[in-house]
Design an enzyme around this catalytic site. Structure first.
Site, mmCIF file in Angstrom:
data_model
loop_
_atom_site.group_PDB
_atom_site.id
_atom_site.type_symbol
_atom_site.label_atom_id
_atom_site.label_comp_id
_atom_site.label_asym_id
_atom_site.label_seq_id
_atom_site.Cartn_x
_atom_site.Cartn_y
_atom_site.Cartn_z
ATOM 1 N N ASP A 116 -10.298 -3.472 -5.413
ATOM 2 C CA ASP A 116 -9.072 -2.483 -3.884
ATOM 3 C C ASP A 116 -9.491 -0.934 -5.667
ATOM 4 O O ASP A 116 -9.667 -0.834 -6.532
ATOM 5 C CB ASP A 116 -7.846 -2.805 -4.631
ATOM 6 C CG ASP A 116 -6.649 -1.913 -4.235
ATOM 7 O OD1 ASP A 116 -7.230 -0.971 -3.083
ATOM 8 O OD2 ASP A 116 -5.176 -2.558 -3.438
ATOM 9 N N SER B 4 1.123 -1.138 0.217
ATOM 10 C CA SER B 4 -0.020 -0.161 0.034
ATOM 11 C C SER B 4 1.006 1.381 0.164
ATOM 12 O O SER B 4 1.511 1.122 -1.094
ATOM 13 C CB SER B 4 -1.064 -0.096 1.238
ATOM 14 O OG SER B 4 -2.071 1.041 1.081
ATOM 15 N N HIS C 297 -8.232 -4.842 -0.942
ATOM 16 C CA HIS C 297 -7.199 -4.617 -0.172
ATOM 17 C C HIS C 297 -6.673 -4.416 1.287
ATOM 18 O O HIS C 297 -7.434 -4.945 2.277
ATOM 19 C CB HIS C 297 -6.962 -2.695 -0.488
ATOM 20 C CG HIS C 297 -6.202 -1.183 -0.284
ATOM 21 N ND1 HIS C 297 -4.859 -2.163 -0.952
ATOM 22 C CD2 HIS C 297 -5.661 -1.231 1.115
ATOM 23 C CE1 HIS C 297 -4.750 -0.892 -0.520
ATOM 24 N NE2 HIS C 297 -4.254 -0.997 0.768
#
Length: 412
Positions: A352, A192, A382
């Site tokens: 995501d 991320s 995600h």
């Protein structure tokens, strides 16, 4: 009285079921577990909104509870030696194999950067600790987990600069020798926001004059890579998807740059680009870099450009400059700066908001001649790789971890 209790119980159960239930796609595995997990995140987000609206606490201060709950004290075990150190003033947690023969070959090393939207997360969280130990034991590698400073207390570029200082410090012959690391087998990786930092560091390191030791690989796990267009197909398709709805990702971006809420509102409307940043929109044009299968029913419309973005409005010294800075948005670098980058592993998930960032970067890297392994999970969401600790352990997290480590084993 008894009837009243029954009615109250049924009403409570109905309300709970109504609150927990979300229209999550059928393809996602363990849907009810994800609903229950996300109900905690949603509740915390609602509480954070309430606290901020009445002036009790900032939104991110409340959300930081996620980090606190998962925080552990990393300690050595029978296989892994763990030490907490400082590299050029930045805290790091170093994981090393506990036993090594004197005649053994030099080891691989992975510099790992945690996720959390630059505002949350820690190298000392249980999922990151478990992942580091798994990399150490399966690859006989050294893992350097970086505790960079977080926004909103430290806005961009502070988190990036912390990470860059650690990487520069570690990639010295003397330091690598201290940890028995092979200078030709060092990778940078992150998930991320950590994937964002890993990509940015990889790009900037190649520009460093006199940098003798290069990175062998970069492994980016559902990375966030651009802030200019926040209405790509994946942002639209997954705007209400667990674990990272569009509103939260936009908030992370705005808090990374400034605490002024004006930028958050502009980014929510996708109307935050200035003439300066708009010149770079060609690098994030999803109609050009996204395979047709990911366009779905969406049609490309260039983000609005706001003339005369006032620095005072957004509470930033140079809002246009920060938005256009490739250290914040690695997708914005020109093609000429991509061809010499190390081989890449890019993991993306269908459900995501950041899916298209990773796919566009894979497309551009391949076009520049970089060796890319793009692993897309059709049922992924995600943050999935970090859900490895009971009771929020998911089967897909195990598959992701195994495939990620397999790639490192074969390419590092």
């Amino acid at each position: 009285m008894r009837l009243g209790s029954i009615i109250l119980f049924v009403a409570l159960c109905s309300f709970t079921a109504y609150y927990v239930y979300e229209p999550i796609p059928e393809r996602i595995e363990e849907r009810w577990k994800l609903m229950l997990t996300n109900s905690f995140f949603r509740t915390l987000s609602h509480l954070a909104d309430l606290c901020e609206s009445v002036g009790l606490k900032d939104y991110m201060d409340v959300m930081y509870v996620i980090t606190v709950i998962e925080r552990i004290v990393p300690v050595s075990d029978e296989h892994v030696k763990v030490t907490e150190e400082k590299f050029d003033g930045v805290e790091v947690v170093v994981y090393q194999p506990k036993h090594q023969d004197r005649d053994a070959d030099l080891r691989r090393a992975v510099i790992y950067l945690h996720g959390g939207g630059w505002c949350l997360g820690s190298s000392r969280m249980s999922p990151y600790d478990l992942l580091a130990r798994k990399i150490v034991t399966e690859l006989d590698a050294v893992v350097l987990s970086v505790e960079y400073r977080l926004a909103p207390a430290h806005h961009f570029p502070v988190p990036y600069e912390d990470v860059y200082r650690v990487v520069k410090h570690f990639l010295q012959k003397g330091v690598l020798a201290q940890y028995s690391v092979d200078p030709e087998r060092v990778a940078v990786s992150g998930d991320s926001a950590g994937g964002n930092l890993a990509a940015a560091v990889s790009q900037q390191l190649q520009k460093e004059p006199g940098q003798q030791i290069k990175l062998r690989a970069q492994a980016l796990l559902y990375p966030v890579l651009q802030a200019l267009d926040l209405k790509t197909p994946s942002y639209q398709q997954n705007q209400d998807m667990p674990i990272l709805p569009r509103t939260l990702m936009v908030r992370f971006w705005s808090e990374y740059f400034t605490s002024n809420k004006a930028l958050f509102r502009a980014m929510m409307a996708n109307a935050h680009n200035s003439p300066e940043s708009s010149r770079l929109l060609k690098f994030v044009n999803w109609s050009a870099f996204l395979p047709e299968s990911y366009h779905k029913e969406y049609n490309y419309t260039a983000p609005a450009v706001t003339q005369g973005v006032d620095e005072k409005v957004f509470g930033m010294d140079r809002p246009s400059q920060s938005l256009a800075d490739p250290r914040a948005s690695p997708l914005l670098v020109p093609d000429a700066d991509l061809h010499s980058l190390p081989k890449a592993y890019i993991l993306t998930c269908e459900y995501d908001v950041l899916r298209d960032d990773g796919i566009m970067y894979a497309t551009r890297l391949r076009a520049a001649g970089v060796e890319v392994t793009h692993q897309h999970y059709d049922t992924g969401f995600h943050g999935a790789l970090m859900f490895t600790v009971w009771p929020t352990d998911f089967l897909i997290a195990c598959r992701m971890t195994d495939n990620y480590i397999k790639w490192l084993k074969e390419n590092l």
